[in-house]
Design an enzyme around this catalytic site. Sequence first.
Site, PDB file in Angstrom:
ATOM      1  CG  ASP A  23      -2.055  -1.007   1.073  1.00 36.38           C
ATOM      2  OD1 ASP A  23      -2.687  -1.040   0.012  1.00 36.38           O
ATOM      3  OD2 ASP A  23      -2.282  -1.765   2.028  1.00 36.38           O
ATOM      4  CG  ASP A  69      -7.159  -3.728  -3.295  1.00 37.92           C
ATOM      5  OD1 ASP A  69      -7.492  -4.809  -3.822  1.00 37.92           O
ATOM      6  OD2 ASP A  69      -7.735  -3.251  -2.306  1.00 37.92           O
TER       7      ASP A  69
END
Length: 395
Positions: A113, A174
């Site tokens: 992330d 993602d």
Amino acid sequence: MRKLITTCLSMCLAWTVQAQFNPQKEIDYCANQALKTIQSLPKEGQGKNIPRSIDKDKTDWRYVDYKDWCSGFWSGALWYLYEDTKNPEFKVQAKRFDKQLKPLSQEKAFDHDLGFQIFCSYGNGYRLTADASYKKVILATADTLATLYNPKVGTILSWPREVKKFGAHNTIIDNMINLELLFWAAKYGKHKELYNIAEKHALTTMKNHFRDDYTSYHVVLYDSLTGKKIKGITHQGYADHTMWARGQSWAIYGFTMCYRFTKNPQFLDFAQKVTDVYLRNLPDNSLIPYWDFNTPEIPNTTRDASAAAVTASSLFELATYIKSPTKKALYLSKAKKMVESLSSPEYQSRKVNNAFLLHSTGNRPINGEVDASIIYGDYYYLEALLKYKKLLKRN
């Protein structure tokens, strides 16, 4: 050729003339909401202070620290607001929160992330200030993210913490968004290998992460040693075979972004394929999806405003790359309608709380942030509004 250009210009002009929606009004609304949040933030030294979400029927933000995967969206939104309003308070606050994220550029990667965390924050900050110290943090973080790349598989490991549980290298959809950090660093840091990693990750994902109808798995598991695909599963969707709404929106955004950096026609074609199946299956004219397109709970279940925000932002960009006047007009009209729906009394937070939007769904299978206000929904909603405003000016 001249006829094609004339037709395209006519359609764009018609779209502009017919547009009654004023994105500036909604950007100003976001600015006012953000100022209210700033006034309610915990004081320095009082622990976690980065806004992440507000639960349904609550008014207070849940705060996180820099390690949370959502930690960069708040300062990223502040940079966007500074860009539009020129209010120096937004710049001051953005830099304040960016400072908290700097350790991410110095510590070992604990998941994928880093793009969300650093490129939304420092990336926007550098774009608006050209501060050399910001560039340094971005480049260092890109190098850190690259340490998660497995050349045998051809993708970045998304969740190192889950390798033992899965018994395999895992990559989630993602992760496509975080490739932007690598592409940017390769371009502005002259590190070609980062470009190769990002491109290979996108190509491998394109090959393995989608069903025959171009709907996305959330997670794909690979043999860490051979690189062979084991299977596709879900984590936040309803089931392994269903289309999780935000996951599909990540795919739309990710492959659109990949085309921007590479100009590889495969990515442009694929971005349209994953977009078209999403648009075909939207439930109604609001264009706000249920949290999963195939959950049997429909219509007695929650929507996901964040997925609509991500998709709308993607479509405003994707439309600029499309040569077909008809398809360009379709994507623009859908993006416009999505933003209009998100800006309605049903979806804007207004006096309910200090966020921008209501009705996002985070992780429904574990009842996490269900029908809530979530910071990434706000970030991509604001980004979509800014893109919409720029397109109107351009046309």
